[in-house]
Design an enzyme around this catalytic site. Structure first.
Site, short mmCIF file in Angstrom:
data_model
loop_
_atom_site.label_atom_id
_atom_site.label_comp_id
_atom_site.label_asym_id
_atom_site.label_seq_id
_atom_site.Cartn_x
_atom_site.Cartn_y
_atom_site.Cartn_z
N HIS A 190 0.83 -1.19 -0.12
CA HIS A 190 0.13 0.05 0.11
C HIS A 190 0.82 1.14 -0.06
O HIS A 190 0.36 2.22 -0.64
CB HIS A 190 -0.97 0.08 1.37
CG HIS A 190 -2.23 0.98 1.27
ND1 HIS A 190 -3.28 0.50 0.22
CD2 HIS A 190 -2.30 1.93 1.60
CE1 HIS A 190 -4.10 1.32 0.27
NE2 HIS A 190 -3.60 2.48 1.11
N GLU A 198 7.09 -16.01 -18.55
CA GLU A 198 7.78 -15.81 -17.05
C GLU A 198 8.65 -17.00 -16.74
O GLU A 198 9.38 -17.10 -15.82
CB GLU A 198 6.66 -15.50 -15.90
CG GLU A 198 5.85 -14.27 -16.13
CD GLU A 198 4.73 -14.31 -15.07
OE1 GLU A 198 5.12 -13.65 -14.32
OE2 GLU A 198 3.60 -15.21 -15.16
N ASP A 239 9.78 -12.14 -12.90
CA ASP A 239 9.91 -13.44 -12.61
C ASP A 239 10.65 -14.25 -13.57
O ASP A 239 11.40 -15.55 -13.00
CB ASP A 239 8.20 -13.95 -12.65
CG ASP A 239 7.56 -14.01 -11.59
OD1 ASP A 239 8.33 -13.58 -10.44
OD2 ASP A 239 6.41 -13.87 -11.44
N CYS A 245 6.92 -6.45 -20.00
CA CYS A 245 6.57 -5.61 -18.71
C CYS A 245 7.35 -6.31 -17.59
O CYS A 245 7.68 -7.58 -17.61
CB CYS A 245 4.98 -5.73 -18.25
SG CYS A 245 4.50 -7.44 -18.15
#
Lengths: 594, 102
Positions: free
Chosen positions: A192, A434, A458, A505
């Protein structure tokens, strides 16, 4: 030299210089423990109850400010308030004050221990976890009792917030205009804290070990979100350097932002799409401000976290439709749920996986739980009627998995068709590459889907076999490892051979050192954190494909990471001297530990 | 406490009891437990919940959580006091509504 330089994981970039202000300090180490005279007991009992009442009143007023879209935060605060009013906690603490003559904070600690014992015996892991809530509530009361109170709403001047952890409730309470940066001990890339810092445009580091030991309230600190460093009590010279660096970064940021709406086109006319990775629909404004041409990765996990029940199709569809409609005609790529079973304790029981990174997660978890999977697929399909929506499946390891996932998608489509609900029948479907296995069979996978998206974070971890949050081996996490570069090249070539698009990404996409290499490979689009877009677009616009191909050829001929690093450094020095200054720290961890 | 004593308690004056089913999807977790505790706190009577030989204070969210009553489990509501009847009924309604979860 500064007192000390701490390192952490940067979740929001930039540089901030200011005074440290601690909130949510881990106060257990300094918890006062003493007994009090019998005559003082009634007063101590009053103090105890006043502290409970004060915290309850504070939470009640925070609760009122929680916006509707953060409903789960609100409900969490409700639970905490009910615990504060629970006679079991305050009553048990009062008993310890009265019978044993303990000071209130210590008495409460004993009451918490009793609860810990009671909860520890429970099998249901979800309920055992609620002990954390008891702890949070007790901490707040103890902080009041000790007088260590650092009221989040009472920050008087601009400060850098230091915390053990920041909870959703804290973030509602913080006066954002006074905050220049964050550093926390806990939290990862998707915490957060990061989301909030990015939305405020201030730097933030998480996972800073020993933060509380080395920094004190009022210390002068520099948060370097570019390098992932905190400089504590810097010398005059260091301070001057950083002041200059911060000012330069500010100027640089403003300069590149002026041109961020221009297309990402190289000198010699090659176009690359520059897209954004986001987690919340609210981030869309930042994406468009920074010149994002679409959403290349919408992480859909957030709606599933910090809550007990799974989100309903309606709830998801509401969000997804908003996102698709706001971004339209720009593209939005939804990634289906990429969580492990460990995040669904409440609903699915505990698996006790010894190695969750290789366990039941992402597409594997979804295929095992078709109801949950189909709910999300239906919501995404419904959104596809409102914009330019694509879908991709994470952590694909083989052809069969793709076919199974697509079969569920077909079933979701058939249901919607029967129900007369609108969706885009031609919604592009892709997969994330990945796993090294997916790289090796990319040519087969390309036959099954409309696009690839390479998830380098990853891919690097799985192919080099390194957990980058593990301090002992994180030095091995190398985006420019020859194996990483060859993997990406192999996937791009396989995609283009099959006539499908390939995107990337992962942090590599926002790394100015790597982007020219990706361009050389002929990548179709790159997706990154919105804040990185202006800088990357600038690099693309100031380069030409001829140089990129040459660079690619050179790096593919290198056997070691350090050789490759030297080559990309040379390239950046030659073409983008300004960037070197701000991003050279990205290349610092290329040597083994000393 | 012997079996006999337990029965005695139940039969003593003003003690009402009723069995209810935990009918929501996830059992007596934080939010339902919180609702039960809040509602119980509105009554003067002393109210308890019994599940698998464990009896706890219905006014305490922490106590209710430690029952760990899962979906489908049967829980007994016991109330003693002037407003015991109203209390039992109101809690029964709360269980029947599956704790008002959407």
């Amino acid at each position: 030299m500064a007192d000390i330089i701490l390192t952490g994981i940067s979740v929001a970039t930039g540089i901030a210089i200011g005074k440290a202000y601690f909130v949510n300090r881990n106060h257990q180490a300094h918890l006062p423990r003493h007994t009090i005279a019998a005559s003082l007991v009634p007063g101590e009992v009053d103090r105890l109850h006043e502290a409970f009442a004060t915290v309850e009143a504070e939470l009640a007023s925070i609760r009122k400010q929680v916006p509707d879209e953060l409903k789960s935060h609100g409900l969490l605060i409700d639970t905490h308030r009910t615990m504060l009013k629970d006679p079991k906690l305050s009553g048990a603490a009062e008993e310890y004050v009265r019978t044993l003559g303990l000071n209130a904070a210590w008495a409460l600690e004993k009451a918490v221990s009793d609860q810990e014992a009671a909860f520890g015996a429970i099998k249901d892991p979800y309920i055992r976890e609620r002990m954390q809530d008891v702890r949070v509530v007790a901490d707040k009361v103890q902080v009041k009792l000790i007088g260590l109170d650092n009221d989040l709403s009472a920050i008087s001047s601009r400060a850098i917030i230091m915390a053990h952890d920041l909870t959703p409730a804290d973030t509602v309470e913080l006066q954002v205009d006074k905050i220049m940066g964050f550093a926390t001990v806990r939290g990862g890339k998707t915490s957060h804290t990061g989301i909030m810092a990015r939305s405020l445009g201030i730097p933030a580091l998480v996972g800073v070990d020993k933060l509380e030991d080395h920094i004190h309230d009022g210390d002068l600190v520099i948060i370097d979100g570019l390098a992932g460093k905190i400089v504590v009590n810097p010398t005059e010279t260091e301070l001057e350097d950083y002041n200059e660096r911060a000012a330069n970064f500010e100027i640089y940021t403003r300069k590149i932002k002026r041109h961020c709406q221009l297309p990402a086109e190289t000198f010699d006319g090659s176009r690359v799409q520059v897209l954004a990775n986001i987690e919340l629909v609210e981030e869309v404004a930042t994406v468009i401000d920074n010149g994002g041409e679409g959403i290349g990765l919408y992480r859909t996990e957030y709606a599933y976290l910090n809550r007990i029940e799974l989100p309903t199709e309606e709830e998801l569809a509401d969000k997804y439709i908003d996102l698709a409609a706001i971004m339209s005609p720009r593209k939005v790529v939804f990634r289906s749920l990429d969580l492990g079973a460990d995040k669904f304790i409440a609903s699915y029981g505990e698996l006790n996986e010894t190695n969750p990174a290789m366990g039941l997660r992402a597409i594997r978890f979804c295929l095992k739980n078709p109801q949950l999977f189909k709910t999300q697929l239906r919501a995404i399909l419904r959104a596809s009627a409102y914009g330019n929506v694509s879908l991709m499946f994470p952590m694909i390891s083989g052809v069969k998995e793709v076919r199974q996932a697509k079969a569920w998608l077909a079933q979701a489509k058939a249901e919607l068709r029967r129900e007369g609900v609108q969706y885009d029948p031609d919604m592009p479907v892709g997969i994330m590459i990945e796993l090294p296995a997916a790289v090796m069979i990319a040519e087969y996978l390309a036959q099954e889907v409309d696009f690839f998206s390479i998830g380098t974070n990853d891919l690097i971890q799985y192919s080099i076999g390194v957990d980058r949050t593990n301090h002992h081996v994180s030095y091995l996490y190398q985006p420019l490892h020859p194996a990483t570069l060859r993997s990406i090249k192999l996937v791009v070539d396989a995609a283009h051979q099959a006539g499908i698009e390939v995107s990337l990404c992962g942090e590599v996409a926002s790394d100015p050192f790597c982007v020219p290499i990706l361009l050389g490979m002929g990548i179709d689009s790159i997706s990154m954190t919105p804040q990185a877009i202006p800088g990357i677009k600038r690099i693309i616009r100031q380069t030409n494909m001829h140089d990129c191909r040459k660079l690619l050829k050179d790096v593919l001929g290198c056997r070691t990471v350090s050789r490759i690093n030297n080559l990309v450094m040379d390239n950046i020095f030659k073409h983008f001297p300004e960037e070197v200054d701000f991003f050279s720290s990205l290349l610092e961890n290329d040597e083994s530990p000393t | 406490m012997t079996e006999e004593n337990g029965t005695m308690d139940l039969e003593s004056e003003g003690c009402l009891s009723r069995q209810v089913v935990v009918a929501n999807e996830h059992g007596l977790h934080a939010r339902p437990a919180g609702k039960v505790a809040q509602q119980a706190q509105c009554f003067k009577s002393s109210i308890s919940l019994v599940h698998q030989d464990q009896e706890v204070d219905a006014k305490s969210i922490l106590d209710i959580l430690t029952l760990a009553a899962g979906p489908g489990n049967i829980v007994e509501i016991r109330a003693t006091g002037s407003d015991a009847e109203a209390a039992v009924e109101s809690l029964e309604r709360l269980f029947a509504s599956r704790f008002e979860e959407g």
